[in-house]
Design an enzyme around this catalytic site. Sequence first.
Site, PDB file in Angstrom:
ATOM      1  N   LYS A  62      24.417   9.380  28.433  1.00 51.53           N
ATOM      2  CA  LYS A  62      23.893   8.058  28.764  1.00 51.53           C
ATOM      3  C   LYS A  62      23.910   7.213  27.499  1.00 51.53           C
ATOM      4  CE  LYS A  62      20.287   5.729  28.500  1.00 51.53           C
ATOM      5  NZ  LYS A  62      20.898   4.365  28.440  1.00 51.53           N
ATOM      6  N   GLU A 118      16.926  13.173  16.772  1.00 52.94           N
ATOM      7  CA  GLU A 118      16.958  12.432  15.508  1.00 52.94           C
ATOM      8  C   GLU A 118      16.281  11.102  15.766  1.00 52.94           C
ATOM      9  OE1 GLU A 118      19.583   9.735  12.921  1.00 52.94           O
ATOM     10  OE2 GLU A 118      20.595  11.680  12.981  1.00 52.94           O
ATOM     11  N   CYS A 169      19.571   4.523  10.998  1.00 53.98           N
ATOM     12  CA  CYS A 169      18.386   5.376  10.865  1.00 53.98           C
ATOM     13  C   CYS A 169      18.177   5.861   9.433  1.00 53.98           C
ATOM     14  CB  CYS A 169      18.503   6.580  11.795  1.00 53.98           C
ATOM     15  SG  CYS A 169      18.584   6.173  13.548  1.00 53.98           S
ATOM     16  N   GLU A 190       8.968   0.989  10.788  1.00 51.24           N
ATOM     17  CA  GLU A 190      10.414   0.897  10.685  1.00 51.24           C
ATOM     18  C   GLU A 190      10.850  -0.508  11.097  1.00 51.24           C
ATOM     19  OE1 GLU A 190      14.255   3.640  11.850  1.00 51.24           O
ATOM     20  OE2 GLU A 190      12.679   3.398  13.354  1.00 51.24           O
TER      21      GLU A 190
END
Length: 537
Positions: free
Chosen positions: A201, A274, A308, A406
Amino acid sequence: MTDAQAPVKTGTNPLAPAPAGARTAADVVTPDLVARLTKGVIGSGRTANHTPFTGEKLADLPESTPEDVAHAFERARAAQAVWAQIPVRQRAAVLLRFHDLLLERQAEILDLIQLETGKARLHAHEEVQAVAVAARHYGRRASAYLRPRRHTGAVPVLTKVTELRHPRGVVGQIVPWNYPLELSVGDALPAFVAGNAVVMKPDTETCLTALWARDLLIEAGLPAEAFQVVIGDGPVVGPAVVRHADYVSFTGSTRTGREVAQGAAARLIGFSLELGGKNAMLVLEDADVEKAAAGAVRACFSSAGQLCISIERLYVHESVADAFLERFAARTRAMRLGTALAYGADMGSLVGERQLETVTRHVEEAVARGATVVAGGVARPDIGPYFYEPTILDGVDTSMAVCTEETFGPVVSVHRFRTDDEAVERANATPYGLNASVWTRNARRGRAIAARLRAGTVNINEGYAPAYGSVQAPMGGMKDSGLGRRHGSEGILKYTEAQTVAHQRLLPMAPSLGMDDEQYAALMSRSLRLMKAFRLR
């Protein structure tokens, strides 16, 4: 999409005229291409994706329902039973052919990556590099990773033990938008060569890239039914993938990762995650500040900071902080922003309104609380709807969201430190632990500090590329940055089930040859002492 614009330096407003003959979205995303890429995708609804460069629609796409996801798993499961019977070396040959096709046809996928993500072409090429390296590595090493392994048995000579590796079945893969080639097919390659099928997906806005990779893998020899793609909203399609998978691979936010973990745990299936990062870069007093400043630009602003493992916190020794910041700011202000489907721009766009809102909020809040904008700090709607200048903030403290949350955008905060211990403590003072960077002329000192940082990868004198590109070594996060690893042996063995086959020969593991229980226990005790004396493991 309008004609692509030549790159524009940050801090300037007028746009240069479009290069003659510049390709447009309509030139790249043709009806024939969309029809070819979506062939076989199970979807009873319709949706669309858009380009960040202008916000306009790229393609109409099939949209999958939870029932469609179940059907995709049925197809994949049937294909996997056949695929798993093909020898490992033949499966690996598919990856090596894919490697060659990817490099030959890279211009096609670079256009798609740019149009779907808004990133600069060089940053799109990082994805091509990463996928080619992974294809080569697992194409060459899969047989060694997966081969049967002999182990010392309970009773040497009498017990023969072999460890086998079996594919898990159908891997459910949930892929984010920021690296739609590398985090889709890059993670799927070891699953395929291990004998699994995959139901993926991708994010709807970047699914053409994943579909292109699927099409190329099929051309390289992968059975089409073994690679299913389902398209739809994450809260609808994602849980359906978790409900049917034999193993789940997820890359995305920490919040969603917790939900995936709960769903997988409820079914007692394996998973790898992750997740987010608030990565730190340490510039020690003996660092080459010119090289560190150039490296910081790469580390902080690749893919507009939507990576990331990119750097969002800079810790610089107070003795070199002014010199470093002067050079870093000058390089940042000189960066060129652009939308052209060509090399030349240093940074592209944010992916959409949500990312732009987060970046804007973090910068404005920090400034309101006393931070100083050293470079950037403004949106650039004159270039595109989601462009934001690469931004350096000074005077940031822990009360500000930009310091602790973040950002996932082209924003970095600079902090000064006095001692190595202070730098390490502050770098580790985060719930995340994905990546870090240390800059020093002293290699031994750099390695010693790297070992103290609570991050899954640490790079010395570079931001993120050396560790990520070294695919024989594991890559992943500590703490809230995830579970499990990609790359290396862990990156392929996680897609397998270990099976131990123990063959007992000549004598049973029980009293025999006329011994009673006490005599057998005494014999085994003597044997255990001897095995320790002979250093048997």
